[in-house]
Design a protein around this motif. Structure first.
Motif, short mmCIF file in Angstrom:
data_model
loop_
_atom_site.label_atom_id
_atom_site.label_comp_id
_atom_site.label_asym_id
_atom_site.label_seq_id
_atom_site.Cartn_x
_atom_site.Cartn_y
_atom_site.Cartn_z
N LEU A 143 53.33 73.29 10.14
CA LEU A 143 54.67 72.91 9.67
C LEU A 143 54.63 72.31 8.27
CD1 LEU A 143 56.16 71.34 12.94
CD2 LEU A 143 56.76 73.54 11.91
N LYS A 144 53.47 71.80 7.86
CA LYS A 144 53.33 71.22 6.53
C LYS A 144 53.40 72.29 5.43
CE LYS A 144 50.42 67.45 8.23
NZ LYS A 144 49.08 66.81 8.17
N LEU A 145 53.29 73.56 5.81
CA LEU A 145 53.40 74.63 4.81
C LEU A 145 54.72 74.55 4.06
CD1 LEU A 145 51.98 77.60 6.91
CD2 LEU A 145 50.91 76.60 4.89
N TRP A 200 56.22 85.53 3.98
CA TRP A 200 55.53 86.01 5.18
C TRP A 200 54.80 84.87 5.89
CZ3 TRP A 200 50.02 87.29 5.86
CH2 TRP A 200 49.77 87.93 7.08
N LEU A 201 54.04 84.10 5.13
CA LEU A 201 53.23 83.05 5.74
C LEU A 201 54.10 81.95 6.33
CD1 LEU A 201 50.09 82.94 5.82
CD2 LEU A 201 50.23 81.08 4.17
N LEU A 202 55.13 81.52 5.58
CA LEU A 202 56.00 80.46 6.08
C LEU A 202 56.74 80.89 7.33
CD1 LEU A 202 57.59 78.99 2.81
CD2 LEU A 202 55.84 77.95 4.25
N LEU A 215 46.40 75.68 2.30
CA LEU A 215 47.79 75.32 2.00
C LEU A 215 48.28 74.12 2.80
CD1 LEU A 215 49.07 78.96 1.75
CD2 LEU A 215 49.30 77.26 -0.07
N VAL A 216 47.80 73.95 4.03
CA VAL A 216 48.27 72.80 4.80
C VAL A 216 47.68 71.49 4.29
CG1 VAL A 216 48.67 74.15 6.89
CG2 VAL A 216 46.45 73.04 6.55
N LYS A 217 46.56 71.59 3.57
CA LYS A 217 45.95 70.38 3.02
C LYS A 217 46.70 69.86 1.81
CE LYS A 217 41.28 71.58 4.56
NZ LYS A 217 39.90 71.98 4.13
N GLY A 218 47.42 70.75 1.13
CA GLY A 218 48.19 70.33 -0.03
C GLY A 218 47.36 70.01 -1.24
N THR A 219 46.11 70.48 -1.28
CA THR A 219 45.25 70.23 -2.44
C THR A 219 44.82 71.55 -3.04
OG1 THR A 219 43.31 70.16 -0.97
CG2 THR A 219 44.37 68.08 -1.51
#
Length: 371
Positions: free
Chosen positions: A240-242, A320-322, A360-364
């Motif tokens: 969900l963080k995406l 697509w990914l989201l 992507l979920v790490k945000g870095t």
């Protein structure tokens, strides 16, 4: 579930019983150096002694030292094309003396028995059912064929390098949506029932007694071995963080590699994007509206009222990914990914969905690697 033993030499009896019950038997075979599902008439057409080597951007069949026909995990397509057809006529129009006459396209469906589906394929079927059957407007073409579907699932005895169904909760064991289920051993099959229709077929087969402790132990060990997978998709809360990382530089990083070919959406067993096109005869007396598979990687998929809403590849990959990993949770109560790994092996440039999601979920930002 109580299981009984079906000797390898009696597998052809399963085909005969299904055929006599009126089913068209569909199963895996080798075509164009890949495992594909097609209509089968005898067990010799199954992929005996074949197994796939699947890696990012790589799919290859190899011979095994065993005489098994389910030693593989996946091919480029599963059940989706048999229910959500790549091309589906919706309605026709004809010019008559009384004016235009419209009629719905005929609904063609017939009993199909599909053998060889895995846990990930059944999870995908459940998601397709939610979309096509459980909304306010069920799809009549999907529904008609779904009602005549008989499923023989197979538990996986090993996993390919690209499999990650354990982390999505969809394998390697088939636990729902089947009529019969098989565990393949060297000497034959352990067979269990999952429905009344399955029980009716089950009772017509030449089966041994209830399986032995040794056979059950072997089947359980195979499942345990198949559960040892290299890839792990982040959990659904993390996915969900995406939606919080829409401007992450990794979107452009993956866009620099992505060809926007749509292969990932074509082989994905849960993708359901479509478009509609009209055709007419040369005299303009008859016309037909047809639904065709589409992909969110197509420029035209995001074309609305004269504007391209996703003009760049990074926008399309992000869509697509989201949608697949995050927004589906709001629509269907779970992620749209079932861990089959098809999108990884059939991507021409080897983009790894799991690796991209982890970054992507790490945000870095991600340090570039050799590709």
């Amino acid at each position: 579930m109580i299981k009984h033993f079906l000797a390898r030499q009696h597998l052809d009896q399963l085909f005969s019983v299904l055929s006599n019950a009126g089913y068209q038997v569909v199963g895996p075979t080798v075509k164009d150096n890949a495992i594909v599902f097609t209509e089968l008439s005898h067990v010799e057409q199954l992929p005996w002694g074949r197994q796939e080597i699947a890696k990012p951007g790589h799919y290859q069949l190899t011979d095994t030292s065993t005489n098994r026909c389910f030693a593989w995990n996946t091919g480029p397509q599963g059940l989706k094309p048999w229910l959500f057809k790549p091309e589906q006529p919706l309605w026709q129009a004809e010019q008559t003396e009384q004016g235009l006459c419209f009629r719905q396209a005929s609904i063609e469906a017939h009993p199909i028995a599909v053998i060889g589906l895995r846990g990930c394929d059944l999870a995908a079927l459940k998601l397709q059912d939610q979309h096509f059957l459980q909304g306010p407007y069920p799809d009549p073409y999907y529904q008609a064929q779904r009602e005549q579907l008989f499923i023989i699932a197979v538990n996986c005895a090993q996993s390919a390098e690209t499999c990650f169904c354990v982390s999505t909760g969809d394998g390697p064991e088939a636990t729902h949506s089947f009529d019969l289920v098989l565990d393949e051993l060297e000497e034959g099959y352990l067979m269990g029932c999952g429905s009344e229709q399955g029980q009716a077929i089950f009772q017509q087969l030449t089966l041994g007694p209830q399986v032995s402790k040794d056979q059950l132990h072997t089947a359980q060990k195979q499942l345990a071995d198949a559960s040892q997978q290299q890839r792990q998709m982040p959990d659904e809360d993390s996915l969900l963080k995406l939606t919080e990382n829409l401007e992450h530089p990794q979107w452009q990083d993956v866009a620099d590699r992505c060809l926007a070919c749509g292969n990932c959406t074509l082989v994905c067993p849960t993708c359901f994007c479509s478009k509609q096109e009209s055709t007419s005869d040369i005299k303009l007396q008859q016309a037909e509206q047809v639904r065709l598979w589409d992909s969110c990687f197509s420029e035209q998929h995001g074309y609305i009222a004269g504007k391209l809403f996703r003009p760049e590849i990074r926008h399309r990959y992000r869509q697509w990914l989201l949608h697949k990993l995050a927004n589906w949770q709001q629509q269907y109560g779970r992620s749209g990914c079932v861990g089959c790994g098809r999108c990884i092996s059939w991507c021409p440039v080897g983009i790894d969905l799991v690796a991209e999601a982890q970054i992507l979920v790490k945000g870095t930002p991600h340090e570039p690697t050799d590709r």
